[in-house]
Design a protein around this motif. Sequence first.
Motif, PDB file in Angstrom:
ATOM      1  N   ILE A 273       0.836  -1.208   0.000  1.00 27.43           N
ATOM      2  CA  ILE A 273       0.000   0.000   0.000  1.00 27.43           C
ATOM      3  C   ILE A 273       0.863   1.247   0.000  1.00 27.43           C
ATOM      4  O   ILE A 273       0.626   2.199  -0.763  1.00 27.43           O
ATOM      5  CB  ILE A 273      -0.961  -0.013   1.210  1.00 27.43           C
ATOM      6  N   SER A 274       1.897   1.243   0.843  1.00 28.98           N
ATOM      7  CA  SER A 274       2.793   2.400   0.926  1.00 28.98           C
ATOM      8  C   SER A 274       3.493   2.648  -0.412  1.00 28.98           C
ATOM      9  O   SER A 274       3.582   3.790  -0.883  1.00 28.98           O
ATOM     10  CB  SER A 274       3.822   2.174   2.029  1.00 28.98           C
ATOM     11  N   LYS A 275       3.984   1.559  -1.033  1.00 33.98           N
ATOM     12  CA  LYS A 275       4.702   1.688  -2.308  1.00 33.98           C
ATOM     13  C   LYS A 275       3.806   2.266  -3.401  1.00 33.98           C
ATOM     14  O   LYS A 275       4.193   3.233  -4.082  1.00 33.98           O
ATOM     15  CB  LYS A 275       5.225   0.313  -2.743  1.00 33.98           C
ATOM     16  N   TYR A 276       2.613   1.701  -3.557  1.00 31.13           N
ATOM     17  CA  TYR A 276       1.763   2.143  -4.666  1.00 31.13           C
ATOM     18  C   TYR A 276       1.000   3.434  -4.351  1.00 31.13           C
ATOM     19  O   TYR A 276       0.542   4.120  -5.257  1.00 31.13           O
ATOM     20  CB  TYR A 276       0.830   1.005  -5.095  1.00 31.13           C
ATOM     21  N   ASP A 277       0.939   3.770  -3.072  1.00 34.83           N
ATOM     22  CA  ASP A 277       0.411   5.076  -2.692  1.00 34.83           C
ATOM     23  C   ASP A 277       1.349   6.175  -3.206  1.00 34.83           C
ATOM     24  O   ASP A 277       0.904   7.173  -3.777  1.00 34.83           O
ATOM     25  CB  ASP A 277       0.273   5.148  -1.168  1.00 34.83           C
ATOM     26  N   LEU A 278       2.643   5.940  -3.040  1.00 32.64           N
ATOM     27  CA  LEU A 278       3.634   6.904  -3.538  1.00 32.64           C
ATOM     28  C   LEU A 278       3.589   7.000  -5.064  1.00 32.64           C
ATOM     29  O   LEU A 278       3.654   8.096  -5.642  1.00 32.64           O
ATOM     30  CB  LEU A 278       5.037   6.497  -3.075  1.00 32.64           C
ATOM     31  N   ILE A 279       3.489   5.834  -5.719  1.00 32.46           N
ATOM     32  CA  ILE A 279       3.448   5.816  -7.190  1.00 32.46           C
ATOM     33  C   ILE A 279       2.198   6.537  -7.699  1.00 32.46           C
ATOM     34  O   ILE A 279       2.261   7.348  -8.637  1.00 32.46           O
ATOM     35  CB  ILE A 279       3.487   4.365  -7.711  1.00 32.46           C
ATOM     36  N   ALA A 280       1.055   6.248  -7.059  1.00 30.97           N
ATOM     37  CA  ALA A 280      -0.200   6.883  -7.473  1.00 30.97           C
ATOM     38  C   ALA A 280      -0.134   8.389  -7.253  1.00 30.97           C
ATOM     39  O   ALA A 280      -0.586   9.185  -8.103  1.00 30.97           O
ATOM     40  CB  ALA A 280      -1.365   6.283  -6.697  1.00 30.97           C
ATOM     41  N   ASN A 281       0.439   8.806  -6.117  1.00 31.11           N
ATOM     42  CA  ASN A 281       0.566  10.243  -5.837  1.00 31.11           C
ATOM     43  C   ASN A 281       1.430  10.930  -6.880  1.00 31.11           C
ATOM     44  O   ASN A 281       1.115  12.034  -7.350  1.00 31.11           O
ATOM     45  CB  ASN A 281       1.172  10.458  -4.445  1.00 31.11           C
TER      46      ASN A 281
END
Length: 399
Positions: A273-281
């Motif tokens: 979640i943390s990884k793809y939260d950054l990517i999505a942001n």
Amino acid sequence: MIKEIIQKELVEIYFQPIVSIRTKKVYAFEALTRCVYKGEFIPPNVLFDLSKKENLIIELDELTRKKAIEKFSEYYYKDRDLVLFLNFESTMINKYEEIKNRNRFVEKIFNLKIPPQNFVLEIKEDEITNTKALKKFCSTYKELGFSIALDDFGTGSSTFDRINLIRPDIIKIDRSLFTDIKTNQINKEIVKAISKMSHNLGIRVLGEGVEDEHAICLGLKSTINLFQGFYFAKPTSQINDDDINTIVKKIITIGKDFKARNIAGINKKREVISKYDLIANEMFSKINSLEHSHKILEDEFYKHQDIEAIYLIDSQSSKQINDTMVSENINDKFKPTKCGDEHYLKEYYYITLESKQGIFLSPKYISYATGNICKTFAKRFSLGNKSCILCLDIVVEGK
């Protein structure tokens, strides 16, 4: 040979323990037939096939059951919660109307003063053709207090409509479904589905033939509590206190392993979640307007090999904005969603919309598009006075 084996009672009964992880104890034994004739071991399937050819199957079946009950009585008097699983030959059930008065094993149980509730009768329903006899057999013995278990469920010709006919107390999921379950997503989903269905119907589930920690932990995660297999113990002629203590230690070990795996899984989910939260942001920070969103997301898509597809949804209308960006290696029959397609019944839409964090991560699934094992990550964003949901289909494992 078969006649001599029956007359001289040359069969021996082995017991294989069935464990309950929840209660940390041996819950039951399954009675298994073994035979050595003139120094040569005769496999059980060969023994029973020969008895059928000699028209002595009923006699052999009754002998093995009698000896199993006698042997079980020694253990029962030490632990009156212990249960015995007894196999019933399918031939016997098909001819039940002809032999229904030959209840010698029931008389044996009553004579030994063991309650029928301490016995489970195992049947392989896919080998039984006489449904009327099958229904009568099950109802008769259930009325007496016996439990009924469906053996080897999930393979062969086993059919779900027989569950309605038999109303089993226990379903034994076939050992083949636990083979290579760590890497076999199909078997994993079948086990989970059978377990969920059974529990919803009030049927207990037993994982059969388990040989490693991963299979047991997956079973536990699927709410399976009863297990039988080489991991805990092989069939043996005698089970003593030391054997029981060894099994209990294994149960405790697997319990610790299960907890550790769950905690590791939770931490892994947080990392994803943390990884793809950054990517999505990062992706969304480059979008100034929905009109230019497709070109920007398309550029971002090719930067991430682990993302199989990207699509954007209008939060208010639940309709997709622009066409889906998808991997080139997709199935020819797969049609990616397009601009204007509805998503209102998709979890990644309505859960993301309702969650406080505005974030969703799905369980694993096999992608229709590529056959890869994927998860869907979704996050809600605001763009001016417009709210939308960015969805990323992430490749967890290649096909």
